[in-house]
Structure formats: C-alpha cells, structure tokens
Motif scaffolding. Structure first.
Motif, PDB file in Angstrom:
ATOM      1  N   GLY A 369       0.848  -1.190   0.000  1.00  0.00           N
ATOM      2  CA  GLY A 369       0.000   0.000   0.000  1.00  0.00           C
ATOM      3  C   GLY A 369       0.883   1.238   0.000  1.00  0.00           C
ATOM      4  N   THR A 370       0.754   2.030   1.043  1.00  0.00           N
ATOM      5  CA  THR A 370       1.594   3.227   1.175  1.00  0.00           C
ATOM      6  C   THR A 370       2.673   3.064   2.234  1.00  0.00           C
ATOM      7  OG1 THR A 370       0.005   4.176   2.751  1.00  0.00           O
ATOM      8  CG2 THR A 370      -0.268   4.760   0.425  1.00  0.00           C
ATOM      9  N   TYR A 371       2.830   1.860   2.767  1.00  0.00           N
ATOM     10  CA  TYR A 371       3.838   1.608   3.796  1.00  0.00           C
ATOM     11  C   TYR A 371       5.160   1.189   3.148  1.00  0.00           C
ATOM     12  CZ  TYR A 371       0.093   1.610   7.285  1.00  0.00           C
ATOM     13  OH  TYR A 371      -0.965   1.969   8.087  1.00  0.00           O
ATOM     14  N   PRO A 372       6.251   1.908   3.391  1.00  0.00           N
ATOM     15  CA  PRO A 372       7.534   1.531   2.783  1.00  0.00           C
ATOM     16  C   PRO A 372       8.271   0.475   3.602  1.00  0.00           C
ATOM     17  CG  PRO A 372       7.774   3.603   3.960  1.00  0.00           C
ATOM     18  CD  PRO A 372       6.325   3.209   4.094  1.00  0.00           C
ATOM     19  N   PHE A 373       8.839  -0.498   2.897  1.00  0.00           N
ATOM     20  CA  PHE A 373       9.622  -1.566   3.516  1.00  0.00           C
ATOM     21  C   PHE A 373      10.943  -1.715   2.770  1.00  0.00           C
ATOM     22  CE2 PHE A 373       5.468  -2.568   5.061  1.00  0.00           C
ATOM     23  CZ  PHE A 373       5.642  -3.269   6.246  1.00  0.00           C
ATOM     24  N   GLY A 374      11.929  -2.247   3.480  1.00  0.00           N
ATOM     25  CA  GLY A 374      13.188  -2.602   2.862  1.00  0.00           C
ATOM     26  C   GLY A 374      13.398  -4.095   2.934  1.00  0.00           C
ATOM     27  N   LEU A 375      13.875  -4.684   1.835  1.00  0.00           N
ATOM     28  CA  LEU A 375      14.163  -6.112   1.790  1.00  0.00           C
ATOM     29  C   LEU A 375      15.668  -6.276   1.596  1.00  0.00           C
ATOM     30  CD1 LEU A 375      12.725  -8.912   1.839  1.00  0.00           C
ATOM     31  CD2 LEU A 375      12.794  -8.853  -0.662  1.00  0.00           C
ATOM     32  N   ARG A 376      16.316  -6.948   2.529  1.00  0.00           N
ATOM     33  CA  ARG A 376      17.770  -7.063   2.526  1.00  0.00           C
ATOM     34  C   ARG A 376      18.188  -8.532   2.506  1.00  0.00           C
ATOM     35  NH1 ARG A 376      22.123  -4.046   4.179  1.00  0.00           N
ATOM     36  NH2 ARG A 376      20.775  -2.292   4.725  1.00  0.00           N
ATOM     37  N   LEU A 377      19.261  -8.827   1.768  1.00  0.00           N
ATOM     38  CA  LEU A 377      19.857 -10.159   1.736  1.00  0.00           C
ATOM     39  C   LEU A 377      21.092 -10.153   2.620  1.00  0.00           C
ATOM     40  CD1 LEU A 377      20.158 -13.046   0.514  1.00  0.00           C
ATOM     41  CD2 LEU A 377      21.484 -11.974  -1.334  1.00  0.00           C
ATOM     42  N   SER A 378      21.136 -11.056   3.619  1.00  0.00           N
ATOM     43  CA  SER A 378      22.255 -11.078   4.551  1.00  0.00           C
ATOM     44  C   SER A 378      23.215 -12.223   4.229  1.00  0.00           C
ATOM     45  CB  SER A 378      21.747 -11.214   5.993  1.00  0.00           C
ATOM     46  OG  SER A 378      20.948 -12.369   6.140  1.00  0.00           O
ATOM     47  N   SER A 428       7.192  -8.528 -11.162  1.00  0.00           N
ATOM     48  CA  SER A 428       6.050  -7.608 -11.078  1.00  0.00           C
ATOM     49  C   SER A 428       5.834  -7.132  -9.645  1.00  0.00           C
ATOM     50  CB  SER A 428       4.785  -8.306 -11.585  1.00  0.00           C
ATOM     51  OG  SER A 428       3.608  -7.617 -11.181  1.00  0.00           O
ATOM     52  N   HIS A 429       5.825  -8.083  -8.718  1.00  0.00           N
ATOM     53  CA  HIS A 429       5.552  -7.742  -7.315  1.00  0.00           C
ATOM     54  C   HIS A 429       5.933  -8.933  -6.445  1.00  0.00           C
ATOM     55  CE1 HIS A 429       1.934  -9.847  -8.747  1.00  0.00           C
ATOM     56  NE2 HIS A 429       1.768 -10.245  -7.503  1.00  0.00           N
ATOM     57  N   LEU A 430       5.890  -8.733  -5.157  1.00  0.00           N
ATOM     58  CA  LEU A 430       6.086  -9.804  -4.200  1.00  0.00           C
ATOM     59  C   LEU A 430       4.739 -10.187  -3.610  1.00  0.00           C
ATOM     60  CD1 LEU A 430       9.184  -8.453  -2.205  1.00  0.00           C
ATOM     61  CD2 LEU A 430       9.187  -9.951  -4.210  1.00  0.00           C
ATOM     62  N   ASP A 431       4.520 -11.477  -3.470  1.00  0.00           N
ATOM     63  CA  ASP A 431       3.312 -11.965  -2.798  1.00  0.00           C
ATOM     64  C   ASP A 431       3.728 -12.544  -1.456  1.00  0.00           C
ATOM     65  OD1 ASP A 431       1.460 -14.310  -2.006  1.00  0.00           O
ATOM     66  OD2 ASP A 431       0.263 -13.211  -3.460  1.00  0.00           O
ATOM     67  N   LEU A 432       3.173 -12.009  -0.385  1.00  0.00           N
ATOM     68  CA  LEU A 432       3.477 -12.486   0.967  1.00  0.00           C
ATOM     69  C   LEU A 432       2.168 -12.799   1.672  1.00  0.00           C
ATOM     70  CD1 LEU A 432       5.243 -13.128   3.354  1.00  0.00           C
ATOM     71  CD2 LEU A 432       5.514 -10.678   3.798  1.00  0.00           C
ATOM     72  N   GLN A 440       6.534   0.677  -6.294  1.00  0.00           N
ATOM     73  CA  GLN A 440       6.003   2.014  -6.035  1.00  0.00           C
ATOM     74  C   GLN A 440       4.673   1.862  -5.309  1.00  0.00           C
ATOM     75  OE1 GLN A 440       7.608   4.862  -6.630  1.00  0.00           O
ATOM     76  NE2 GLN A 440       9.323   3.715  -7.530  1.00  0.00           N
ATOM     77  N   PRO A 441       4.303   2.836  -4.458  1.00  0.00           N
ATOM     78  CA  PRO A 441       3.017   2.704  -3.755  1.00  0.00           C
ATOM     79  C   PRO A 441       1.850   2.685  -4.737  1.00  0.00           C
ATOM     80  CG  PRO A 441       3.974   4.898  -3.414  1.00  0.00           C
ATOM     81  CD  PRO A 441       5.014   4.079  -4.094  1.00  0.00           C
ATOM     82  N   TYR A 442       1.009   1.651  -4.607  1.00  0.00           N
ATOM     83  CA  TYR A 442      -0.127   1.457  -5.514  1.00  0.00           C
ATOM     84  C   TYR A 442       0.314   1.624  -6.963  1.00  0.00           C
ATOM     85  CZ  TYR A 442      -3.194   1.545  -1.441  1.00  0.00           C
ATOM     86  OH  TYR A 442      -3.812   1.255  -0.253  1.00  0.00           O
ATOM     87  N   GLU A 443       1.301   0.811  -7.335  1.00  0.00           N
ATOM     88  CA  GLU A 443       1.926   0.922  -8.654  1.00  0.00           C
ATOM     89  C   GLU A 443       0.924   0.596  -9.763  1.00  0.00           C
ATOM     90  OE1 GLU A 443       5.663  -1.147 -11.002  1.00  0.00           O
ATOM     91  OE2 GLU A 443       5.649  -1.034  -8.821  1.00  0.00           O
ATOM     92  N   GLU A 444       0.887   1.445 -10.763  1.00  0.00           N
ATOM     93  CA  GLU A 444      -0.023   1.256 -11.893  1.00  0.00           C
ATOM     94  C   GLU A 444       0.333  -0.024 -12.635  1.00  0.00           C
ATOM     95  OE1 GLU A 444      -1.494   3.611 -15.947  1.00  0.00           O
ATOM     96  OE2 GLU A 444      -0.027   4.511 -14.583  1.00  0.00           O
ATOM     97  N   GLY A 450      -8.145  -4.701  -4.946  1.00  0.00           N
ATOM     98  CA  GLY A 450      -9.078  -3.580  -5.000  1.00  0.00           C
ATOM     99  C   GLY A 450      -8.817  -2.638  -6.157  1.00  0.00           C
ATOM    100  N   GLY A 451      -7.685  -2.831  -6.842  1.00  0.00           N
ATOM    101  CA  GLY A 451      -7.381  -2.007  -8.005  1.00  0.00           C
ATOM    102  C   GLY A 451      -6.778  -0.669  -7.654  1.00  0.00           C
ATOM    103  N   VAL A 452      -6.272   0.025  -8.662  1.00  0.00           N
ATOM    104  CA  VAL A 452      -5.679   1.351  -8.519  1.00  0.00           C
ATOM    105  C   VAL A 452      -6.597   2.354  -9.211  1.00  0.00           C
ATOM    106  CG1 VAL A 452      -3.689   2.783  -9.076  1.00  0.00           C
ATOM    107  CG2 VAL A 452      -3.355   0.392  -8.437  1.00  0.00           C
ATOM    108  N   HIS A 453      -6.891   3.449  -8.571  1.00  0.00           N
ATOM    109  CA  HIS A 453      -7.778   4.461  -9.122  1.00  0.00           C
ATOM    110  C   HIS A 453      -7.250   4.914 -10.476  1.00  0.00           C
ATOM    111  CE1 HIS A 453     -10.182   8.110  -9.541  1.00  0.00           C
ATOM    112  NE2 HIS A 453     -10.967   7.601  -8.590  1.00  0.00           N
ATOM    113  N   PRO A 454      -8.120   4.991 -11.514  1.00  0.00           N
ATOM    114  CA  PRO A 454      -7.661   5.331 -12.882  1.00  0.00           C
ATOM    115  C   PRO A 454      -7.024   6.710 -12.980  1.00  0.00           C
ATOM    116  CG  PRO A 454     -10.071   5.312 -12.758  1.00  0.00           C
ATOM    117  CD  PRO A 454      -9.572   4.691 -11.484  1.00  0.00           C
ATOM    118  N   GLU A 455      -7.368   7.639 -12.105  1.00  0.00           N
ATOM    119  CA  GLU A 455      -6.797   8.974 -12.173  1.00  0.00           C
ATOM    120  C   GLU A 455      -5.493   9.084 -11.401  1.00  0.00           C
ATOM    121  OE1 GLU A 455      -9.603  11.987 -11.167  1.00  0.00           O
ATOM    122  OE2 GLU A 455     -11.156  11.181 -12.468  1.00  0.00           O
ATOM    123  N   GLY A 456      -5.093   7.991 -10.682  1.00  0.00           N
ATOM    124  CA  GLY A 456      -3.823   7.983  -9.993  1.00  0.00           C
ATOM    125  C   GLY A 456      -3.761   8.970  -8.841  1.00  0.00           C
ATOM    126  N   TRP A 457      -2.526   9.367  -8.512  1.00  0.00           N
ATOM    127  CA  TRP A 457      -2.311  10.281  -7.399  1.00  0.00           C
ATOM    128  C   TRP A 457      -2.712  11.684  -7.782  1.00  0.00           C
ATOM    129  CZ3 TRP A 457      -1.362   7.804  -3.049  1.00  0.00           C
ATOM    130  CH2 TRP A 457      -0.750   6.539  -3.092  1.00  0.00           C
TER     131      TRP A 457
END
Length: 461
Positions: A369-378, A428-432, A440-444, A450-457
C-alpha cells in the motif's frame, strides 16, 4: 591467549560481588552463590556467607526446586525428536489410566492443561514422597480446575505426569533416564536427585528476628520431576550454555530454541509483568531486556537460572533460605551489570559466501500500500523484511524451494514470500501471504487488491 570477550574488567567484577553481597545481607540468607556465563563459559563466580571462613564455591550443592522442570522438559523434547511422541499427543496415548488423559503433552509442558497447582495435602514439598506413592495420590479427586488449553495455570502435578511419561516410554526411572541422557553427556556430575557432599543445608530465617531453624529435606517421590534436583553454580552455568546453544548429544539448537518460545496463553497480569511460560522455561522482561530461564524454590532454598540471549550473558543464583533474596531480581541484575558495563562484541561483518546471489534483484525498497519496507539479503542467505518507518511487521525469511522463502518470526512466521514475474521474466511484485508488495506505492499495472484508481495520485481540487 584469553580474548577480550572472555575477560571481565575489575570494575565489573566488583559490581557483581557488591550486588550479591547486598542480596545476601538484605535478604538475610545464610549463604548465596552466583555465577555469570558469557560465550558459553563461566566468566565470574562469587559467594557470600554468614559463616566466616566457610565461603561456598561452585562445587557446593544447593537444592534448585523447579529448575528441575527444565531438565524434565529436555527429556520430553528428546522423546519428541526421536519420534516416540508428538507434543500434540494426548497423554492417554502414552500413559493410560491417569484420569486426565485428554490433556496434551504440550499442555503439560506449558502449564496450560488446567491441572491443579498443588497435590492434595499435606504440602508435598515438606513431607515425604512415600505419602503419595502413586500418580493418583498427587492428582487427587479434583485434578482439573480450569478448561484445558484456555489459560496458564502453573501445575506441579503436571510435571509429575511428564516424569512418569518419560519413565513409561524409556522403560526406566525418570532419574536414571535424566542421568544417562542429560547429566552425563553435558558433564553435570554434581547435579543429583539426592544431596551429595559438599552441600548446603536448608534454613528458615525468622521474619522478625535474626534466628533460624533447619528445614526438612524430603525425597519427593513421584513429584521428583517437578522439583527434586540438587545442583551447583558450576553445573548450572554449563546447563545455561546448553540451553542457549544446544548440544547435538542432548538436544539440537532448533529444539532448545523451541523450548524458549512462549507456549501458554498469557493473562492480563502476566502481560503487564512481561511474563510468559514456554516449554519448561519462563520468559520475563527486566531492565528492557528479555530473559529466559527458570526460578526454583523448596523449603530452605531459592534458585534462579536466567539467560539474556541478546547480550550473550546468563546468570545463576542459589541461596539456602526459604525466603529472603529474590533470586530472579538478583540474577537479572547480574546480567544487566555485565551487559551494560561490557557490551557484547558484535560478530564481524562478512560478505555472502557460496550462496545463490539471485535474490539480488529482489532487494531494496518495496511498498505494501503506502507503507515503505526494505528487503535485505544477509550473509547467512536469509531475506529480511523491515519497515522503513521503524515500526511495523518485520521478519526474516529462509529459502524454501525455488524462488520461495518462508517466514521465521513474528506475524509472517510460516508465511510464504515469493516473487511474481511478468511474461518477460521481470519481477512484477512480491506476494506475501496474499499481501502484494510493489516497487512504487499502488503501482499502476500491478495486481493491487481492489485495483488502482484510474486517475492515480492527485491533490485536492
């Protein structure tokens, strides 16, 4: 040459000695002994006593009460690891005829079986076990006082049942199995069912006068798996090192890690106190750190073994009085003193070796959604997902097949993380667990639920 990690500075050693001196004096204990473990080795030990010239050392036995339960739990986990039982098995499957056979092995280990806290009278800790020769004698006419699995309710008879379970499946007395399978492999030669010299005597100190009297030392009979053992700070220090890292001769690191995980429903008071019960171990929070171990008491004795795993510091405290010093508080303070005065040396950073670097295309920033995360390989080959805001769900993931990872802790424990690719092979994306993480948040164009609004941000018109 001794490495810096194995040494304690003089100031730290003095602070440790001062803490147990305070505990012995204010707690009015005839004697008190303690030890600190770091890096799997005893790095400090100390003692205080009321008898001049007779200071006990790490070889003197004290009764350790309910720390015995941790030893019993180790035996049960060994049976599970050998495939002789499953923790979900009802007791009746392996130990028929108890009258409480519907409770599971795990229920008993975690004190969630709903059994009574104590045996029928007279009090089992101060009377000979010959008064209760059979399991029926420790369970009584009303063995169950709560619904099974609904709440944590500490039960001493529950561990008598586990000891009988061990004896049944091994075809030998609990104490013989314990000696053969745990004490001897770990070198705990001064941990015994009955006291062996040199050992401390147990005392009751008058609450309103500086006088004392000896407490009776009883053989607990079938209740022995709940609190019979005698041990020393030297032996318990070695046992703490085992509980922190495992030992393939007894239990693997994975199995002792399982023992340390909370396993019983927590009540409101327990949550407020930062307390949870695991599988034969207690988890407590003190001084902002998690401490796992067990306390013990029997008339004439107090005991505690606790481990600060994040700091790699464990402590053992033993005293020979019925009441007085609070052993957990003292042990927690010993852990704190070392952890704060001499912080743990971090493991040197090392690059990834020998692992598939393919996950590199997955690392970096992602959005749920709009929550940013970081994915790191150790360097250990794990993927770590962390919220960039510092708050939120986080977990590490281990490889589990081609382009699939499984969560190891927290909300995502056991959940699967996998990249979903476009027709051209790009991610395309990660499924968890049905959550979609996009670059990108709510990437087109991404399959955002629920889909992405056609008019975007957009801003406010």
């Amino acid at each position: 040459m001794t490495s810096p990690e194995e040494e304690l500075l003089p100031g730290t050693r003095r602070a440790l000695l001062h803490r147990i001196a305070l505990a012995q004096s204010e707690g009015r204990a005839p004697s008190l002994v303690a030890a600190v473990v770091r890096g799997g080795k005893t790095v400090w030990s100390g003692a205080r006593t009321s008898v001049e010239g007779e200071v006990p050392d790490g070889n003197v036995q004290y009764r350790i009460g309910s720390i015995t339960k941790t030893f019993t739990a180790v035996l049960v986990l060994r049976l599970r690891d050998e495939g002789l039982l499953d923790l979900a098995d009802p007791l009746e499957k392996h130990l028929p005829g108890t009258g409480v056979g519907e409770v599971s092995v795990a229920d008993l280990l975690a004190h969630r079986a709903g059994l009574a806290a104590e045996t029928p009278g007279p009090w089992w800790e101060r009377t000979p076990g010959s008064l209760r020769p059979q399991l029926a004698d420790v369970l009584g006419d009303r063995p169950v006082v709560h619904p099974v699995g609904r709440r944590f309710h500490y039960s001493n008879p529950g561990y008598a049942l586990l000891g009988a379970l061990v004896a049944q499946l091994r075809g030998a007395p609990w104490e013989d199995v314990l000696r053969r399978e745990v004490l001897e492999p770990l070198g705990l030669h001064r941990t015994t069912v009955l006291p062996e010299a040199p050992h401390a005597g147990g005392w009751a100190v008058h609450p309103w006068a500086d006088v004392m009297q000896p407490e009776p030392l009883e053989d607990l009979g079938v209740m022995a798996p709940a609190g019979q053992l005698w041990s020393t700070t030297d032996d318990l220090a070695r046992f703490a090192a085992f509980l922190a890292a495992g030992d393939e001769r007894v239990l693997s690191a994975e199995s002792v890690r399982e023992m340390r995980a909370p396993a019983a429903p927590a009540e409101a008071a327990d949550v407020a106190d930062g307390y949870a019960y695991c599988l034969g171990l207690e988890l407590r929070h003190q001084h902002g750190r998690a401490l796992v171990g067990h306390t013990g008491s029997l008339p004439g004795f107090l005991a505690c073994l606790t481990m600060g795993l994040a700091d790699d510091v464990s402590a053992v405290v033993l005293a020979n009085c019925t009441s007085g010093p609070a052993p957990f508080t003292v042990a927690a303070d010993l852990v704190r003193i070392v952890a704060e005065a001499e912080p743990r040396f971090p493991t040197p950073w090392q690059p990834l070796r020998g692992a598939d670097p393919a996950p590199l295309e997955l690392v970096g920033q992602w959005y749920w959604g709009t929550y940013p995360f970081g994915l790191r390989l150790s360097a250990d080959g794990l993927l770590a997902l962390e919220p960039l805001s510092g708050k939120g769900r986080r977990s590490r993931f281990r490889p589990d097949g081609e382009e699939t990872w499984v969560g190891l802790e927290g909300y995502y424990a056991g959940e699967r993380l996998r990249p979903v690719r476009r027709a051209d092979g790009t991610v395309s994306h990660l499924d968890l667990g049905s959550f979609v993480f996009t670059r990108q948040p709510y990437e087109e164009g991404a399959p955002v639920p629920g889909g992405v609004h056609p008019e975007g941000w957009q801003g406010i018109g």
